[in-house]
Each structure stands twice: as C-alpha cells, then as structure tokens.
Write an enzyme that holds these catalytic residues in place. Structure first.
Site, PDB file in Angstrom:
ATOM      1  N   LYS A 171       0.733  -1.195  -0.017  1.00  0.00           N
ATOM      2  CA  LYS A 171      -0.005  -0.020   0.207  1.00  0.00           C
ATOM      3  C   LYS A 171       0.858   1.177  -0.168  1.00  0.00           C
ATOM      4  O   LYS A 171       1.911   1.469   0.610  1.00  0.00           O
ATOM      5  CB  LYS A 171      -1.029  -0.114   1.248  1.00  0.00           C
ATOM      6  CG  LYS A 171      -1.591   1.278   1.479  1.00  0.00           C
ATOM      7  CD  LYS A 171      -0.901   2.332   2.490  1.00  0.00           C
ATOM      8  CE  LYS A 171       0.041   1.998   3.491  1.00  0.00           C
ATOM      9  NZ  LYS A 171       0.716   3.305   4.042  1.00  0.00           N
ATOM     10  N   ASP A 212      -5.247   0.358   8.213  1.00  0.00           N
ATOM     11  CA  ASP A 212      -5.047   0.393   6.729  1.00  0.00           C
ATOM     12  C   ASP A 212      -5.281  -1.189   6.244  1.00  0.00           C
ATOM     13  O   ASP A 212      -5.154  -1.513   5.239  1.00  0.00           O
ATOM     14  CB  ASP A 212      -3.690   0.603   6.106  1.00  0.00           C
ATOM     15  CG  ASP A 212      -2.542   0.277   6.918  1.00  0.00           C
ATOM     16  OD1 ASP A 212      -1.293   0.904   6.789  1.00  0.00           O
ATOM     17  OD2 ASP A 212      -2.623  -0.630   7.720  1.00  0.00           O
TER      18      ASP A 212
HETATM   19  C1  LIG Z   1       1.049   5.890   8.454  1.00  0.00           C
HETATM   20  C2  LIG Z   1      -0.426   4.844   7.695  1.00  0.00           C
HETATM   21  C3  LIG Z   1      -0.701   5.420   6.198  1.00  0.00           C
HETATM   22  O1  LIG Z   1      -1.734   4.799   5.706  1.00  0.00           O
HETATM   23  O2  LIG Z   1       0.260   3.527   7.437  1.00  0.00           O
HETATM   24  P1  LIG Z   1       1.757   3.388   7.088  1.00  0.00           P
HETATM   25  O3  LIG Z   1       2.591   4.303   6.361  1.00  0.00           O
HETATM   26  O4  LIG Z   1       2.388   2.968   8.555  1.00  0.00           O
HETATM   27  O5  LIG Z   1       1.812   1.986   6.306  1.00  0.00           O
HETATM   28  C4  LIG Z   1      -1.376   4.479   8.514  1.00  0.00           C
HETATM   29  O6  LIG Z   1      -1.889   5.579   9.207  1.00  0.00           O
HETATM   30  C5  LIG Z   1      -0.705   3.840   9.904  1.00  0.00           C
HETATM   31  O7  LIG Z   1      -1.931   3.449  10.397  1.00  0.00           O
HETATM   32  P2  LIG Z   1      -1.703   1.863  11.251  1.00  0.00           P
HETATM   33  O8  LIG Z   1      -1.168   0.741  10.436  1.00  0.00           O
HETATM   34  O9  LIG Z   1      -2.945   1.668  11.787  1.00  0.00           O
HETATM   35  O10 LIG Z   1      -0.758   2.593  12.343  1.00  0.00           O
HETATM   36  P3  LIG Z   1      -0.434   1.413  13.457  1.00  0.00           P
HETATM   37  O11 LIG Z   1       0.941   0.835  13.250  1.00  0.00           O
HETATM   38  O12 LIG Z   1      -1.441   0.435  13.665  1.00  0.00           O
HETATM   39  O13 LIG Z   1      -0.437   2.675  14.653  1.00  0.00           O
HETATM   40  C6  LIG Z   1       0.607   2.925  15.276  1.00  0.00           C
HETATM   41  C7  LIG Z   1       0.661   4.124  15.956  1.00  0.00           C
HETATM   42  O14 LIG Z   1       0.710   5.107  14.787  1.00  0.00           O
HETATM   43  C8  LIG Z   1      -0.191   6.273  15.186  1.00  0.00           C
HETATM   44  N1  LIG Z   1      -1.386   6.714  14.250  1.00  0.00           N
HETATM   45  C9  LIG Z   1      -1.852   5.606  13.548  1.00  0.00           C
HETATM   46  C10 LIG Z   1      -2.708   6.094  12.527  1.00  0.00           C
HETATM   47  C11 LIG Z   1      -3.462   7.356  12.820  1.00  0.00           C
HETATM   48  N2  LIG Z   1      -4.453   7.571  12.001  1.00  0.00           N
HETATM   49  N3  LIG Z   1      -3.113   8.296  13.643  1.00  0.00           N
HETATM   50  C12 LIG Z   1      -1.999   7.836  14.484  1.00  0.00           C
HETATM   51  O15 LIG Z   1      -1.345   8.876  15.323  1.00  0.00           O
HETATM   52  C13 LIG Z   1      -0.562   6.001  16.974  1.00  0.00           C
HETATM   53  O16 LIG Z   1       0.367   6.497  17.686  1.00  0.00           O
HETATM   54  C14 LIG Z   1      -0.543   4.571  16.752  1.00  0.00           C
HETATM   55  O17 LIG Z   1      -0.849   3.934  17.942  1.00  0.00           O
END
Ligand SMILES: C[C@@](CO)(OP(=O)(O)O)[C@H](O)COP(=O)(O)OP(=O)(O)OC[C@H]1O[C@@H](n2ccc(N)nc2=O)[C@H](O)[C@@H]1O
Ligand SMILES: Nc1ncnc2c1ncn2[C@@H]1O[C@H](COP(=O)(O)OP(=O)(O)O)[C@@H](O)[C@H]1O
Length: 304
Positions: free
Chosen positions: A20, A156
């Site tokens: 993704k 995600d």
């Molecule tokens: C940044 C994004 C963009 O799509 O993906 P990645 O780049 O990591 O793949 C997402 O928001 C990753 O979401 P998700 O996959 O749920 O993150 P997780 O690792 O589960 O979340 C870990 C931590 O990231 C922060 N977090 C996550 C999602 C969000 N909307 N706000 C946040 O502040 C929080 O501290 C949360 O506890």
C-alpha cells in the site's frame, strides 16, 4: 468441508497481496476517542509489490504454525520477533474466532514488501490471511464482512483486502472504494500518480508512532501531499535525498510512502526509469530498488 469444484476438500490456498502507498495523506488532530490516533483524509493505492501468504489445513488440534521466507525480513528475522504478534497470525486468530473455527492452519509468508517501510507489509499479510481462510474454510463471506474483521486489527487492513484505490477517513479505517474513473483518481492520474514506478527501499525502518509524534512537533511541509513526509525525512534524511534525486532525474512524482522511510517515484517512460535508477545508484541514497506499477489487487489461488 469445503470443496474445490470437483467435490474434494480444499487443503491449501495462497494469496498474493500487494503493498500500500498513500497518494495523498492529509493528517488532522489526534483524537482521544481514537486512543490518540490522528484524523486522516487519504487516498490509498495498492502497489504491485506482493507478499504471498499460503494457508494449509493442519490436523485437528495441531494448532497454528508460521514460517517466513524472503531475503529482507527486517526486524521479523530477529529471534525476539514474537510469532504470536505477527499480523498474519493475529488475522488467523481473529478469523478463527469470528467463524468458530480452530486455528489449525500452517501459514507460510513469502515476504517481498519492505518491512517497516510505510507500505503496510504487515497489513497486507493480515489481509492475505483473511482472504485465504475465507476460501480454505469455505466461508465465502462478502468483502464487507471481511473488512469488519480486518478493521479490528489495524487502520489500513480493510483497504488491503481489496487493493486498487480507496479514500480513507476517520483514523484511516473508514474506507470508500474508488474506481479509476472517479474524479479523485482521474485527477491524480493526470498529475502522474499512476502506472510504472520505482520503490526506493531501506534496511532502516521507521516506527509509525514516532513519525506521527514528529509530525505533531514540526507539522507538514509546505505543499506536501503527504503530511508525514517532512517528519519522516527529518527522522531519515536519505529519503529526502532520494526524492530530490528522483525529481531531478525526471520522475513525474516522488514522495515518502505513508510513514516511510521508503520512497515511491512514478517514472512514466523508459528514459525516466533508467535515469532515476542510475541517480539513486550513483548517489547511494537508497539501499534497494524495486520496479513495479500501480494500481494492483490481491490474487487468490487454490493450490490443493
Ligand atoms: C501511516 C499509515 C498511512 O496509511 O500507514 P503506514 O505508512 O504506517 O503503512 C497509517 O496511518 C498507519 O496506520 P496503522 O497501520 O493503523 O498504524 P499502526 O502502526 O497500527 O499505529 C501505530 C501508531 O501510529 C499512530 N497513528 C496511527 C494511525 C493514525 N491515524 N494516527 C496515528 O497517530 C498512533 O500512535 C498509533 O498507535
Ligand atoms: N507479517 C508482517 N510483515 C511485516 N511486519 C510485520 C508483520 N507482522 C508484524 N509486523 C511488525 O509490524 C511492524 C510494521 O511493519 P509494516 O507493516 O511492514 O510497516 P508499516 O507499518 O511501516 O507499513 C514491523 O516493525 C514488524 O515488526
């Protein structure tokens, strides 16, 4: 017992699940009712770098097993990596509970998606496991039911079940599938956010919470489509160099994927692809280059 069309039980299913990226990632304020997660408005896009999860039926009572293959396993390779916390195993347990099955399944993950890279490799493996079990256990649940299970595991993950394009809101878990003919996608495609691309990948990983915390401190860069980009570059400067090199070499678009550190460069022509590849190699600003394209979708195979 599920059948594979000729009356025999299905015993092994494999799913190729794409990575993704976020073509836009607008980040709002953290919300206490979401455990501090930030409000998002993002366009998810699946990228044709695939992990393959194979789910095989085991004898009743045998319990689960997990095997990881791949040359770039990141922190998954360390002996301390707890199998029970692997996102694919969490998905197995969630599906077992939701469907009242015992988790007597062997999971084999062939990893190709860079780990801790901002490309949702863990979420892709969870989604692949959910799709594989939906066939192995003959559930044939609709995608909406599978997305309900996925949403309990990570923001995600629901998107990873369908791939293609989707708009994510809430903390990223509210998904609205987008067709390639939608205004959002047509506009982004016009700006060059589609087709052939190069992924600049790193041995280093960024922890998503740390990137969001840095965003809270320094905010988004002026004009950045990805509001986490400036925070990720401040934590991993080589990614910023890779973006600059790619744009200089003729990439149509180049940006941090999600929370990073990996960089996506859309390269619409052979010349642009060769120029970006050579600029990244000469400047040594990335550790690995993966050629791919977007969008992409999961592919389910019945093996036995
Ligand atoms: C940044 C994004 C963009 O799509 O993906 P990645 O780049 O990591 O793949 C997402 O928001 C990753 O979401 P998700 O996959 O749920 O993150 P997780 O690792 O589960 O979340 C870990 C931590 O990231 C922060 N977090 C996550 C999602 C969000 N909307 N706000 C946040 O502040 C929080 O501290 C949360 O506890
Ligand atoms: N199957 C998996 N694939 C990748 N990472 C996993 C998996 N299961 C658990 N993880 C953990 O999730 C963390 C985030 O991995 P990943 O989803 O690849 O990155 P990101 O969240 O940056 O897109 C990793 O540090 C890893 O320890």
């Amino acid at each position: 017992m599920s059948g594979n069309g000729n009356g025999n039980a299905i015993n092994e299913v494999s799913v190729d699940c794409p990575a993704k990226t976020n073509l836009t990632l607008h980040v709002g304020a953290p919300r206490s009712e979401w455990g501090g997660r930030h409000e998002l408005d993002t366009i998810y896009c699946a990228v044709g770098v695939y992990d393959t999860v194979t789910a095989s039926r085991k004898k009743p009572g045998a319990g689960f097993s997990l095997n990881l293959d791949g040359a770039y396993l990141g922190d998954l390779a360390s002996s301390g990596s707890d199998m029970r916390r692997n996102h694919a195993v969490l998905a197995l347990f969630a599906m077992a509970e939701a469907s009242s099955h015992e988790p007597d399944v062997a999971l084999n993950i062939e990893k190709r998606i860079p780990v801790g890279a901002g490309m949702a490799g863990g979420s892709a493996d969870a989604a692949a496991t959910i799709l594989a079990l939906n066939t192995l256990w003959n559930l044939d649940w609709p995608i909406e039911r599978l997305q309900q299970v996925a949403a309990t595991l990570g923001a995600d993950m629901p998107f990873c079940l369908t791939g293609g394009y989707a708009r994510g809101t809430g903390f990223g878990e509210q998904i609205e599938q987008l067709s390639k003919h939608s205004n959002d996608v047509r506009e982004l495609t016009k700006q060059g956010f589609a087709g052939r691309l190069l992924v600049g990948a790193y041995q280093a990983e960024l922890r998503t919470p740390e990137v969001y915390a840095m965003f809270d401190q320094i905010g988004a860069g002026a004009g950045d489509n990805n509001h986490l980009q400036q925070a990720a570059i401040s934590l991993h400067p080589r990614s910023g160099q890779a973006i600059d090199e790619a744009l200089l070499a003729g990439a149509k678009q180049a940006f941090i994927s999600g929370s990073g550190p990996s960089v996506i460069a859309f390269v619409p022509t052979d010349d642009a692809a060769r120029a970006v590849q050579s600029a990244w190699q000469q400047s040594r600003c990335v550790d690995r280059i993966i050629a791919s394209k977007a969008p992409a979708h999961p592919i389910v195979h019945i093996i036995a």
